[in-house]
Write a protein that holds these residues in place. Structure first.
Motif, mmCIF file in Angstrom:
data_model
loop_
_atom_site.group_PDB
_atom_site.id
_atom_site.type_symbol
_atom_site.label_atom_id
_atom_site.label_comp_id
_atom_site.label_asym_id
_atom_site.label_seq_id
_atom_site.Cartn_x
_atom_site.Cartn_y
_atom_site.Cartn_z
ATOM 1 N N ASN A 20 1.134 -1.201 -0.180
ATOM 2 C CA ASN A 20 0.304 -0.171 0.097
ATOM 3 C C ASN A 20 0.708 1.311 0.331
ATOM 4 O O ASN A 20 1.804 0.864 -0.294
ATOM 5 N N TYR A 21 0.585 2.430 0.281
ATOM 6 C CA TYR A 21 1.142 3.619 0.297
ATOM 7 C C TYR A 21 0.793 4.595 1.700
ATOM 8 O O TYR A 21 -0.015 4.577 2.282
ATOM 9 N N GLN A 22 1.994 4.752 2.585
ATOM 10 C CA GLN A 22 2.035 5.367 3.830
ATOM 11 C C GLN A 22 2.760 5.963 3.466
ATOM 12 O O GLN A 22 3.825 6.176 3.074
ATOM 13 N N ARG A 23 2.766 7.632 4.171
ATOM 14 C CA ARG A 23 3.704 8.733 4.243
ATOM 15 C C ARG A 23 3.939 9.085 5.492
ATOM 16 O O ARG A 23 2.428 9.701 6.117
ATOM 17 N N THR A 24 4.990 9.358 6.487
ATOM 18 C CA THR A 24 4.829 10.311 7.936
ATOM 19 C C THR A 24 4.801 11.590 7.192
ATOM 20 O O THR A 24 5.730 12.263 6.403
ATOM 21 N N TYR A 25 4.650 12.047 8.967
ATOM 22 C CA TYR A 25 4.707 13.387 9.504
ATOM 23 C C TYR A 25 6.817 13.656 8.997
ATOM 24 O O TYR A 25 7.108 11.805 9.728
ATOM 25 N N PRO A 26 7.381 13.906 9.457
ATOM 26 C CA PRO A 26 9.092 14.072 9.874
ATOM 27 C C PRO A 26 9.217 13.261 11.471
ATOM 28 O O PRO A 26 8.315 13.721 12.011
ATOM 29 N N ILE A 27 10.252 12.709 11.169
ATOM 30 C CA ILE A 27 9.666 12.212 12.218
ATOM 31 C C ILE A 27 11.669 11.387 12.648
ATOM 32 O O ILE A 27 12.359 11.504 11.824
#
Length: 368
Positions: free
Chosen positions: A258-265
């Protein structure tokens, strides 16, 4: 540029190449063989070259072309990312067409390039055949997924591709290269990446050496994932602190389809007792800037595993997740100077997520 191909019988291979208005040059392969690789050297920057393969001095196949990189600082660069794609299936072909329409300068893969076991037959049918109409004019840089290494630890794929080698063990299992203002690092997350490992030591040395404006790292197993496989906890307390220390901008992975994108971590330095999300060895940074970040104080992590082989649901939406969809897709990244823009594009060509990073530089200019 390396031009590589296979022939049905042993022949003397060669490549004839030229640019507009210039005389043709011919470079012969090193030996009579079925596996040919010819290196074209001394190419001019920002130039389109045409080429044709020769076997025993006879032309074979069509005339193809490729373009070399610009030497201009901050020149525009576009790269595409495809993960968990090696199925020879309809969605994979559709996404390859989407990538071709967007004319990238290079393509990265986040692994699982040849389902189901990475055998020699699967590498041919599910990697080379689908990608043939793309890799004849755009270089493709894969990393190894867990399915790729099921046969002889990935040897069928590695024996068939021509990639940069690392200076730690001299293999193509993990490597890095520069293109424009970007430094790309491909890791093998199937192998040991502990702080005592050869791969980790090489990675830290590589990060110390680079002076690129942008650092992009990619490998198969996601450090952060809200889907079926979940977090790669064996990596979570090891790699993010290293990425923080050296300012890695973008980390790309696959494995979850799938597609996932985080905030800056930002990661915690070897904190004991790392547990599953929403708590773990991480904290978000600058989330309020979403989706347009100005020199964020952290790394953005993207799972891009929707390249064609089935889809997985996103089970939870943790506090670190900025965007996520169960959708076949490719990721397109545009870089120009201090600007980076990421777009997630589905197999119909629809953009369903975007994010940008703008870097600020000290007074006096970039790198001063």
């Amino acid at each position: 540029m390396t031009i590589a191909w296979r022939s049905f019988i042993r022949t003397q291979g060669a490549v004839v190449y030229w640019s507009d208005g210039e005389a043709a040059h011919t470079v012969a392969g090193a030996s009579v063989t079925m596996a040919h690789a010819v290196l074209l050297e001394g190419l001019e920057p920002a130039t389109t070259y045409f080429y044709q393969v020769l076997q025993d001095e006879e032309p074979v196949g069509e005339v193809y072309s490729f373009s070399t990189a610009s030497e201009e600082p901050g020149a525009a660069l576009r790269f595409a990312v495809l993960g968990d794609h090696g199925c020879g299936c309809t969605a994979q072909y559709a996404l390859i067409d989407v990538i071709k329409d967007r004319e990238p300068d290079l393509v990265l893969t986040t692994g699982d390039n040849a389902y189901y076991t990475g055998s020699e037959t699967e590498v041919l049918q599910n990697y080379f055949v689908p990608l043939a109409s793309l890799m004849d004019h755009v270089p493709v840089y894969p990393c190894l997924g867990n399915h790729d290494v099921m046969t002889e630890n990935g040897r069928p794929l590695l024996d068939s591709v021509y990639l940069p080698t690392n200076d730690a063990d001299g293999t193509e299992r993990f490597y890095s290269f520069d293109r424009g203002d970007c430094h790309f690092i491909a890791l093998d997350s199937n192998q040991d990446l502990s702080e005592e490992s050869l791969q980790y030591e090489w990675l830290e040395d590589d990060l110390q050496r680079t002076e690129a404006t942008w650092i992009i790292c990619y490998f198969h197993h996601p450090i952060y994932s809200d889907s079926s496989h979940g977090d790669a906890l064996w990596l979570q307390c090891i790699l993010p602190p290293l990425f923080d220390r050296y300012g890695v901008d973008l980390v790309l992975a696959g494995h979850d389809h799938n597609y996932q994108r985080t905030y800056p971590i930002r990661g915690f330095e070897n904190r004991l007792g790392c547990i599953s999300p929403p708590m773990g060895c991480w904290e978000t940074a600058d989330a309020a800037m979403e989706p347009s970040y100005l020199s964020p104080n952290g790394t953005i992590y993207v799972v891009t595993g929707g390249g064609g082989w089935s889809l997985y649901p996103i089970w939870q939406c943790s506090l670190r997740l900025a965007a996520g969809e169960e959708r076949f897709h490719t990721v397109i990244v545009d870089v120009a100077g201090g600007e980076l823009t990421l777009s997630a594009v589905d197999k119909e060509g629809v953009v369903f997520d975007t994010m940008s990073i703008t870097k600020t530089f000290p007074i006096g200019g970039e790198g001063d």
